[in-house]
Scaffold this motif. Structure first.
Motif, PDB file in Angstrom:
ATOM      1  N   PHE A 103       0.815  -1.257  -0.028  1.00  0.00           N
ATOM      2  CA  PHE A 103      -0.003  -0.145  -0.179  1.00  0.00           C
ATOM      3  C   PHE A 103       0.998   1.328   0.016  1.00  0.00           C
ATOM      4  O   PHE A 103       1.706   1.643   0.729  1.00  0.00           O
ATOM      5  CB  PHE A 103      -0.975  -0.024   1.193  1.00  0.00           C
ATOM      6  N   TRP A 104       0.645   1.960  -1.136  1.00  0.00           N
ATOM      7  CA  TRP A 104       1.567   3.172  -1.049  1.00  0.00           C
ATOM      8  C   TRP A 104       0.776   4.421  -0.746  1.00  0.00           C
ATOM      9  O   TRP A 104      -0.221   4.499  -1.192  1.00  0.00           O
ATOM     10  CB  TRP A 104       2.233   3.209  -2.540  1.00  0.00           C
ATOM     11  N   ILE A 105       1.429   5.300  -0.142  1.00  0.00           N
ATOM     12  CA  ILE A 105       0.864   6.684   0.195  1.00  0.00           C
ATOM     13  C   ILE A 105       1.704   7.820  -0.292  1.00  0.00           C
ATOM     14  O   ILE A 105       2.928   7.942   0.239  1.00  0.00           O
ATOM     15  CB  ILE A 105       0.734   6.594   1.867  1.00  0.00           C
ATOM     16  N   LEU A 106       1.246   8.682  -1.192  1.00  0.00           N
ATOM     17  CA  LEU A 106       1.784   9.894  -1.470  1.00  0.00           C
ATOM     18  C   LEU A 106       0.929  11.156  -0.752  1.00  0.00           C
ATOM     19  O   LEU A 106      -0.314  10.968  -0.619  1.00  0.00           O
ATOM     20  CB  LEU A 106       1.424  10.101  -3.046  1.00  0.00           C
ATOM     21  N   ALA A 107       1.957  11.613  -0.132  1.00  0.00           N
ATOM     22  CA  ALA A 107       1.565  13.169   0.585  1.00  0.00           C
ATOM     23  C   ALA A 107       1.997  14.193  -0.002  1.00  0.00           C
ATOM     24  O   ALA A 107       3.069  14.708  -0.104  1.00  0.00           O
ATOM     25  CB  ALA A 107       1.547  12.858   1.899  1.00  0.00           C
ATOM     26  N   ALA A 108       1.236  15.137  -0.769  1.00  0.00           N
ATOM     27  CA  ALA A 108       1.745  16.439  -1.336  1.00  0.00           C
ATOM     28  C   ALA A 108       2.171  17.259  -0.397  1.00  0.00           C
ATOM     29  O   ALA A 108       1.447  17.329   0.812  1.00  0.00           O
ATOM     30  CB  ALA A 108       0.765  16.824  -2.276  1.00  0.00           C
ATOM     31  N   HIS A 109       3.043  18.165  -0.496  1.00  0.00           N
ATOM     32  CA  HIS A 109       3.557  19.314   0.295  1.00  0.00           C
ATOM     33  C   HIS A 109       2.524  20.461   0.588  1.00  0.00           C
ATOM     34  O   HIS A 109       2.473  21.256   1.537  1.00  0.00           O
ATOM     35  CB  HIS A 109       4.795  19.704  -0.150  1.00  0.00           C
ATOM     36  N   SER A 110       1.585  20.367  -0.763  1.00  0.00           N
ATOM     37  CA  SER A 110       0.684  21.541  -0.585  1.00  0.00           C
ATOM     38  C   SER A 110      -0.395  20.563  -1.564  1.00  0.00           C
ATOM     39  O   SER A 110      -0.226  19.973  -2.373  1.00  0.00           O
ATOM     40  CB  SER A 110       0.839  22.756  -1.175  1.00  0.00           C
ATOM     41  N   HIS A 111      -1.708  21.475  -1.288  1.00  0.00           N
ATOM     42  CA  HIS A 111      -2.848  20.870  -2.267  1.00  0.00           C
ATOM     43  C   HIS A 111      -2.467  21.159  -3.731  1.00  0.00           C
ATOM     44  O   HIS A 111      -2.994  20.111  -4.507  1.00  0.00           O
ATOM     45  CB  HIS A 111      -4.141  21.534  -1.917  1.00  0.00           C
ATOM     46  N   ALA A 112      -1.744  22.258  -4.125  1.00  0.00           N
ATOM     47  CA  ALA A 112      -1.259  22.290  -5.436  1.00  0.00           C
ATOM     48  C   ALA A 112      -0.533  21.615  -5.990  1.00  0.00           C
ATOM     49  O   ALA A 112      -0.596  21.275  -7.453  1.00  0.00           O
ATOM     50  CB  ALA A 112      -0.707  24.000  -5.463  1.00  0.00           C
ATOM     51  N   SER A 113       0.127  20.626  -5.124  1.00  0.00           N
ATOM     52  CA  SER A 113       1.158  19.619  -5.847  1.00  0.00           C
ATOM     53  C   SER A 113       0.532  18.140  -5.549  1.00  0.00           C
ATOM     54  O   SER A 113       1.268  17.194  -5.665  1.00  0.00           O
ATOM     55  CB  SER A 113       2.254  19.573  -5.163  1.00  0.00           C
ATOM     56  N   ARG A 114      -0.911  18.266  -5.215  1.00  0.00           N
ATOM     57  CA  ARG A 114      -1.498  16.862  -5.265  1.00  0.00           C
ATOM     58  C   ARG A 114      -1.740  16.361  -6.646  1.00  0.00           C
ATOM     59  O   ARG A 114      -2.762  16.560  -7.248  1.00  0.00           O
ATOM     60  CB  ARG A 114      -2.690  17.042  -4.371  1.00  0.00           C
ATOM     61  N   ARG A 115      -0.545  16.066  -7.474  1.00  0.00           N
ATOM     62  CA  ARG A 115      -0.853  15.584  -8.660  1.00  0.00           C
ATOM     63  C   ARG A 115       0.027  14.192  -8.736  1.00  0.00           C
ATOM     64  O   ARG A 115       1.003  13.918  -8.175  1.00  0.00           O
ATOM     65  CB  ARG A 115      -0.231  16.500  -9.745  1.00  0.00           C
ATOM     66  N   TYR A 116      -0.555  13.259  -9.858  1.00  0.00           N
ATOM     67  CA  TYR A 116       0.201  12.055 -10.029  1.00  0.00           C
ATOM     68  C   TYR A 116       1.219  12.039 -11.182  1.00  0.00           C
ATOM     69  O   TYR A 116       1.699  11.085 -11.523  1.00  0.00           O
ATOM     70  CB  TYR A 116      -0.821  11.085 -10.183  1.00  0.00           C
ATOM     71  N   ASP A 117       1.686  13.253 -11.889  1.00  0.00           N
ATOM     72  CA  ASP A 117       2.387  13.370 -12.956  1.00  0.00           C
ATOM     73  C   ASP A 117       3.629  13.944 -12.572  1.00  0.00           C
ATOM     74  O   ASP A 117       4.132  14.551 -13.682  1.00  0.00           O
ATOM     75  CB  ASP A 117       1.548  13.975 -14.089  1.00  0.00           C
ATOM     76  N   LEU A 118       3.939  13.805 -11.289  1.00  0.00           N
ATOM     77  CA  LEU A 118       5.188  14.907 -11.086  1.00  0.00           C
ATOM     78  C   LEU A 118       6.411  14.061 -10.754  1.00  0.00           C
ATOM     79  O   LEU A 118       7.524  14.438 -10.516  1.00  0.00           O
ATOM     80  CB  LEU A 118       4.938  15.778  -9.759  1.00  0.00           C
ATOM     81  N   ALA A 119       6.340  12.505 -11.089  1.00  0.00           N
ATOM     82  CA  ALA A 119       7.441  11.838 -10.865  1.00  0.00           C
ATOM     83  C   ALA A 119       8.622  11.941 -11.824  1.00  0.00           C
ATOM     84  O   ALA A 119       8.230  12.177 -13.106  1.00  0.00           O
ATOM     85  CB  ALA A 119       7.196  10.334 -10.896  1.00  0.00           C
ATOM     86  N   VAL A 120       9.903  12.180 -11.301  1.00  0.00           N
ATOM     87  CA  VAL A 120      11.026  12.366 -12.384  1.00  0.00           C
ATOM     88  C   VAL A 120      11.867  11.026 -12.304  1.00  0.00           C
ATOM     89  O   VAL A 120      12.386  10.578 -11.249  1.00  0.00           O
ATOM     90  CB  VAL A 120      11.641  13.723 -11.593  1.00  0.00           C
ATOM     91  N   LEU A 121      11.963  10.621 -13.583  1.00  0.00           N
ATOM     92  CA  LEU A 121      12.616   9.341 -13.774  1.00  0.00           C
ATOM     93  C   LEU A 121      14.419   9.694 -13.726  1.00  0.00           C
ATOM     94  O   LEU A 121      14.546  10.699 -14.173  1.00  0.00           O
ATOM     95  CB  LEU A 121      12.159   8.691 -15.091  1.00  0.00           C
ATOM     96  N   ASP A 122      14.971   8.639 -13.014  1.00  0.00           N
ATOM     97  CA  ASP A 122      16.482   8.629 -13.128  1.00  0.00           C
ATOM     98  C   ASP A 122      16.878   8.796 -14.471  1.00  0.00           C
ATOM     99  O   ASP A 122      16.577   7.528 -15.223  1.00  0.00           O
ATOM    100  CB  ASP A 122      17.078   7.713 -12.123  1.00  0.00           C
ATOM    101  N   PRO A 123      17.529   9.693 -14.914  1.00  0.00           N
ATOM    102  CA  PRO A 123      17.937   9.708 -16.351  1.00  0.00           C
ATOM    103  C   PRO A 123      18.857   8.655 -16.614  1.00  0.00           C
ATOM    104  O   PRO A 123      18.741   8.292 -18.099  1.00  0.00           O
ATOM    105  CB  PRO A 123      18.274  10.975 -16.793  1.00  0.00           C
ATOM    106  N   VAL A 124      19.572   8.062 -15.970  1.00  0.00           N
ATOM    107  CA  VAL A 124      20.508   7.181 -16.049  1.00  0.00           C
ATOM    108  C   VAL A 124      19.773   5.821 -16.599  1.00  0.00           C
ATOM    109  O   VAL A 124      20.155   4.801 -17.250  1.00  0.00           O
ATOM    110  CB  VAL A 124      21.433   6.877 -14.932  1.00  0.00           C
TER     111      VAL A 124
END
Length: 267
Positions: free
Chosen positions: A242-263
């Motif tokens: 069970f994974w839990i994402l908690a945004a630092h603010s309501h404005a960043s409650r988004r699921y498209d903000l993950a940054v892949l490791d470019p390597v």
């Protein structure tokens, strides 16, 4: 540099928490106690026939029943829950939980900002692929995801769900991080000994020489407040959490903000 690496490893080693099996409600992860600012995680253990009134206070909560059967009432919710059913409550809500069997709930929580309405979500593995039921990744990194609280549903800071990897395979691959916007916790279940997996933590792109590998099985909870966090299962094991994402603010409650490791982004 070596001092910095040692400090980073010590920090990451503190991200691994074993959740209590004793009866009652346990606050396993909380800001200011663990290395996090936003996310809180509870575990509620109830013996058959016992009851507990869950009070959200200033938090919103997304409990998921990972073992047993229960009945809930309050906050406009009423009915029975089976394994992997879940519900959401905003702040200042109360829900009475009655254990029809021995029960374990994992509960994701974060600051309530006035958004969100109570609801129950029944687990349905046959639900067609869409907003709630999804397949992520490919090859040895392919996994199945079922959202208990998807980003399309109004809430304050939380996005939560369940993930199943394949036998002996990776999840969250390619590695990703979202430290500027969200914190995350993976709460493992259905991985009783001798099954086990590894939850990998590393802070900077490509610097896998400095990883910390947390051994995980049922009851393990691992924070990801910063850096990359792929997982891998031992042969005969599916990493299940069970994974839990908690945004630092309501404005960043988004699921498209993950940054892949470019390597590793193309692997």
């Amino acid at each position: 540099m070596m001092v910095g690496n040692k400090e980073n490893k010590k920090r990451m080693e503190g991200w691994d928490i074993t959740s209590p099996e004793a009866q009652g409600l346990h606050r396993c992860i909380q800001p200011g106690v663990q290395d996090c600012q936003t996310v809180s995680v509870y575990r509620l253990n109830l013996r058959q026939g016992s009851e507990y009134t869950l009070e959200s206070g200033e938090l919103e909560m997304n409990p998921v029943l990972i073992r047993g059967q229960a009945r809930i009432s309050g906050a406009g919710l009423e009915g029975e829950l089976g394994k992997l059913d879940s519900f959401y409550i905003p702040g200042k809500a109360e829900v009475r939980v009655e254990a029809l069997e021995d029960c374990v709930f994992y509960i994701g929580a974060a600051a309530w900002e006035g958004y969100g309405k109570p609801f129950v979500r029944k687990f349905d593995p046959e639900l067609p692929l869409g907003d709630i039921h999804q397949i992520h990744g490919h090859g040895v990194g392919q996994r199945e995801v079922f959202f208990t609280l998807n980003h399309q549903v109004e809430a304050s800071r939380l996005i939560c769900g369940l993930t199943w990897g394949a036998n002996g395979a990776w999840t969250s691959w390619p590695p990703h991080q979202h430290e500027k916007d969200l914190e995350e916790v993976y709460c493992y279940f259905d991985m009783d000994a001798p099954q086990f997996g590894f939850h990998v933590s590393y802070l900077k792109s490509g610097e896998v020489e400095d990883i910390v590998a947390h051994t995980v099985r049922s009851g393990s909870m691992v924070l990801a407040p910063a850096g990359y966090h792929p997982t891998v299962a031992s042969p005969g094991t599916r990493n299940t959490y069970f994974w839990i994402l908690a945004a630092h603010s309501h404005a960043s409650r988004r699921y498209d903000l993950a940054v892949l490791d470019p390597v590793y982004a193309d692997t």
